[in-house]
Design an enzyme around this catalytic site. Sequence first.
Site, PDB file in Angstrom:
ATOM      1  N   HIS A 103       0.836  -1.199   0.000  1.00  0.00           N
ATOM      2  CA  HIS A 103       0.000   0.000   0.000  1.00  0.00           C
ATOM      3  C   HIS A 103       0.871   1.249   0.000  1.00  0.00           C
ATOM      4  CE1 HIS A 103       1.331  -0.230   4.133  1.00  0.00           C
ATOM      5  NE2 HIS A 103       0.960   1.037   4.295  1.00  0.00           N
ATOM      6  N   ASP A 105       0.631   5.132   2.004  1.00  0.00           N
ATOM      7  CA  ASP A 105      -0.111   5.643   3.156  1.00  0.00           C
ATOM      8  C   ASP A 105      -1.193   6.636   2.729  1.00  0.00           C
ATOM      9  OD1 ASP A 105       1.390   4.086   4.901  1.00  0.00           O
ATOM     10  OD2 ASP A 105       2.977   5.601   5.002  1.00  0.00           O
ATOM     11  N   HIS A 261       4.725   0.199  -0.043  1.00  0.00           N
ATOM     12  CA  HIS A 261       5.555  -0.571   0.880  1.00  0.00           C
ATOM     13  C   HIS A 261       4.740  -1.666   1.563  1.00  0.00           C
ATOM     14  CE1 HIS A 261       3.868   2.797   3.192  1.00  0.00           C
ATOM     15  NE2 HIS A 261       3.888   1.987   4.250  1.00  0.00           N
ATOM     16  N   ARG A 277       5.885   6.990  13.229  1.00  0.00           N
ATOM     17  CA  ARG A 277       5.745   7.587  11.894  1.00  0.00           C
ATOM     18  C   ARG A 277       5.027   8.927  11.958  1.00  0.00           C
ATOM     19  NH1 ARG A 277       1.602   4.577   8.133  1.00  0.00           N
ATOM     20  NH2 ARG A 277       0.314   6.429   8.247  1.00  0.00           N
TER      21      ARG A 277
HETATM   22  C1  SIN Z   1       3.565   0.781   7.476  1.00  0.00           C
HETATM   23  O1  SIN Z   1       3.001   0.189   6.582  1.00  0.00           O
HETATM   24  O2  SIN Z   1       3.366   1.986   7.673  1.00  0.00           O
HETATM   25  C2  SIN Z   1       4.512   0.029   8.393  1.00  0.00           C
HETATM   26  C3  SIN Z   1       5.656  -0.616   7.688  1.00  0.00           C
HETATM   27  C4  SIN Z   1       6.508  -1.409   8.641  1.00  0.00           C
HETATM   28  O3  SIN Z   1       6.142  -1.594   9.807  1.00  0.00           O
HETATM   29  O4  SIN Z   1       7.576  -1.885   8.233  1.00  0.00           O
END
Ligand code: SIN
Length: 286
Positions: A103, A105, A261, A277
């Site tokens: 996905h 974000d 990602h 994040r």
């Molecule tokens: C995410 O998708 O924001 C998290 C990615 C991760 O935990 O590596």
Amino acid sequence: MITVTPSGAALGARITGVDLSKPVDPATFKAIEDALHEHEVIVFPEQRLTPEQHISFSRQFGELEEHLRQDRCRPGYPELFVVSNIIENGKPIGSTDAGFFWHSDLCYAAEPSRGSLFYAHEIPMQDGQPKGDTLFASMTTAYDALPDETKRTLHERKAVNSYFAGYTRERNGAPRAALTAEQRAKVPDMLHPAVRTHPATGRKCLFVCEAYTTELVGLEAQESSTVLEQLFEHLKEDRFVYRHRWAPGDFLIWDNCATQHRAVIDYELPLRRRMERTTLRGAAPF
Ligand code: SIN
């Protein structure tokens, strides 16, 4: 003066020579932004940041989002979304299964995020090796490599992106806490171009993902799912992917228009992983 070292994969570069806990001067900031646009994911190793410094550096890029799931944010910091497997006092301290599917974000929002800034506090280690890598795929390179016929199918086509569909997708058979009616009302299904144009570089980026995209508008249901399945397989091919092996203190920025990602969940408690994040506000895709 910063040094930018490309990863050698389709995307990703490592940046040294800057301490993000201190104010970053405009020339250095521009060099960082240019590197982000060129490499799509940039890694700053060995940073030591307080939550305030993480937020303050992030704000140099613009406004920050406050995550829909405030119960998964660091207490007192609505801009800091916590991704972690740690349970304290019987409650998860953050999102325990973020990134289970490919996905970008906030792709389901009217104005998807421009980029995310992810800071590694604790990384699970097993036999001296880090676990819990993150995979990144370049949506510019993936788009460029599509057959012309697929590009024609996607030309000026919209796709449905659904937070609700993504949220309720099964993960390891574990049911998820229901969204409140208020949370659900904040994230109606959203139509976005299946291929969007990067606002800074002008490059075309594939903008459908397995987590949230449910339909290509204007195609028969069967054709829509076939094309989407083909795209989901295509975009995660090794030739488009950079795999990040984390070390505590790594600070990553990824471009949510140019990349997708996915987290590699290959560890469990008592191995602890704790990441935080910030999420940059973006603009409507075109
Ligand atoms: C995410 O998708 O924001 C998290 C990615 C991760 O935990 O590596």
